[in-house]
Design a protein around this motif. Sequence first.
Motif, mmCIF file in Angstrom:
data_model
loop_
_atom_site.group_PDB
_atom_site.id
_atom_site.type_symbol
_atom_site.label_atom_id
_atom_site.label_comp_id
_atom_site.label_asym_id
_atom_site.label_seq_id
_atom_site.Cartn_x
_atom_site.Cartn_y
_atom_site.Cartn_z
ATOM 1 N N VAL A 65 3.729 10.569 1.772
ATOM 2 C CA VAL A 65 3.350 9.224 1.321
ATOM 3 C C VAL A 65 2.821 8.416 2.498
ATOM 4 O O VAL A 65 1.774 7.762 2.410
ATOM 5 C CB VAL A 65 4.548 8.497 0.673
ATOM 6 N N ARG A 101 -0.677 9.659 3.535
ATOM 7 C CA ARG A 101 -1.753 9.283 2.612
ATOM 8 C C ARG A 101 -1.973 7.770 2.574
ATOM 9 O O ARG A 101 -3.061 7.307 2.227
ATOM 10 C CB ARG A 101 -1.448 9.813 1.217
ATOM 11 N N ALA A 102 -0.935 7.013 2.910
ATOM 12 C CA ALA A 102 -1.083 5.557 2.955
ATOM 13 C C ALA A 102 -1.698 5.103 4.275
ATOM 14 O O ALA A 102 -1.983 3.912 4.450
ATOM 15 C CB ALA A 102 0.270 4.886 2.752
ATOM 16 N N ARG A 162 0.833 -1.208 0.000
ATOM 17 C CA ARG A 162 0.000 0.000 0.000
ATOM 18 C C ARG A 162 0.864 1.254 0.000
ATOM 19 O O ARG A 162 0.565 2.231 -0.712
ATOM 20 C CB ARG A 162 -0.934 0.004 1.209
ATOM 21 N N VAL A 163 1.926 1.252 0.773
ATOM 22 C CA VAL A 163 2.819 2.421 0.823
ATOM 23 C C VAL A 163 3.478 2.642 -0.533
ATOM 24 O O VAL A 163 3.526 3.775 -1.038
ATOM 25 C CB VAL A 163 3.885 2.239 1.923
ATOM 26 N N ASP A 210 1.275 11.605 -10.417
ATOM 27 C CA ASP A 210 0.290 12.678 -10.534
ATOM 28 C C ASP A 210 1.021 13.952 -10.963
ATOM 29 O O ASP A 210 1.688 14.597 -10.159
ATOM 30 C CB ASP A 210 -0.403 12.885 -9.192
ATOM 31 N N ALA A 232 1.548 6.444 -7.073
ATOM 32 C CA ALA A 232 0.406 7.256 -7.503
ATOM 33 C C ALA A 232 0.683 8.742 -7.298
ATOM 34 O O ALA A 232 0.361 9.574 -8.163
ATOM 35 C CB ALA A 232 -0.844 6.841 -6.737
ATOM 36 N N MET A 233 1.298 9.098 -6.182
ATOM 37 C CA MET A 233 1.613 10.494 -5.922
ATOM 38 C C MET A 233 2.651 11.019 -6.899
ATOM 39 O O MET A 233 2.531 12.125 -7.425
ATOM 40 C CB MET A 233 2.108 10.662 -4.483
ATOM 41 N N ARG A 291 2.432 1.589 -3.470
ATOM 42 C CA ARG A 291 1.385 1.962 -4.421
ATOM 43 C C ARG A 291 1.011 3.436 -4.260
ATOM 44 O O ARG A 291 0.821 4.151 -5.253
ATOM 45 C CB ARG A 291 0.172 1.068 -4.202
ATOM 46 N N THR A 292 0.915 3.893 -3.022
ATOM 47 C CA THR A 292 0.596 5.296 -2.761
ATOM 48 C C THR A 292 1.697 6.209 -3.267
ATOM 49 O O THR A 292 1.434 7.260 -3.870
ATOM 50 C CB THR A 292 0.388 5.522 -1.248
#
Length: 228
Positions: free
Chosen positions: A64, A67-68, A41-42, A52, A48-49, A44-45
Amino acid sequence: MTEPSSARGAQPVEPGRGVTGPPLNARGAPLNRRGLETRARVIRTAIAMLADSEHAGEASANLVAKRAGVTWGTVQHQFGGVDGLWAAVLEELAGQGDMLPWKDIDDGSVAERMSRIVDAIWSGLDSPPGRAVAALRSLLPRNTAEFTEAYPRTAEQLNLWDRRWRRAYARAFRGLVVDAYRLERVRHLLPAAVRGLYLEQHLSTWTDIDDARAVLAESIAGYLEPRR
């Protein structure tokens, strides 16, 4: 890009993958299912950041983590700190595809192959992984010595990316008689030249980017073609 000082200090071991492949935490211990899910998850976050385009410049390991939905201590436990996190991000991205689709490139003339290489690099820059890598590089120190000292694991992952690029580039020209010295010089030019055109498309309204890409490929092919 400032992180807690403890995140950049000495680490007991280098977190990464064990002998058989599964990820390890910062102390070299295998992760349980929950730990694996948190790690994924970390990462992946973070990707994604970074991918962007509007907010990539705001990315940091602290943000990060926030948001994770994890604490900075979790990032330290999982990755050893910011260097381990960015290295894990690059490792994950490296596993998402070839640097160049060389099997679709290593056929035809120098001009044909160069055109395909330029298109492939462009497509890579325009993809989420390509945007994430570019954004991450922009966050890291510009000075090579400073970068390798502060982020040794991240630097090693970028070195691996460079080696993959070298191999893919060499494969793309298999079977052709091309001057090795000029081919190597072009290898250094291509990523920067294509990236320059990629950025230019967002800065002006009068440049024909498609035509510019074609001229770039044609010009380089002319430089590589054996002189008669």
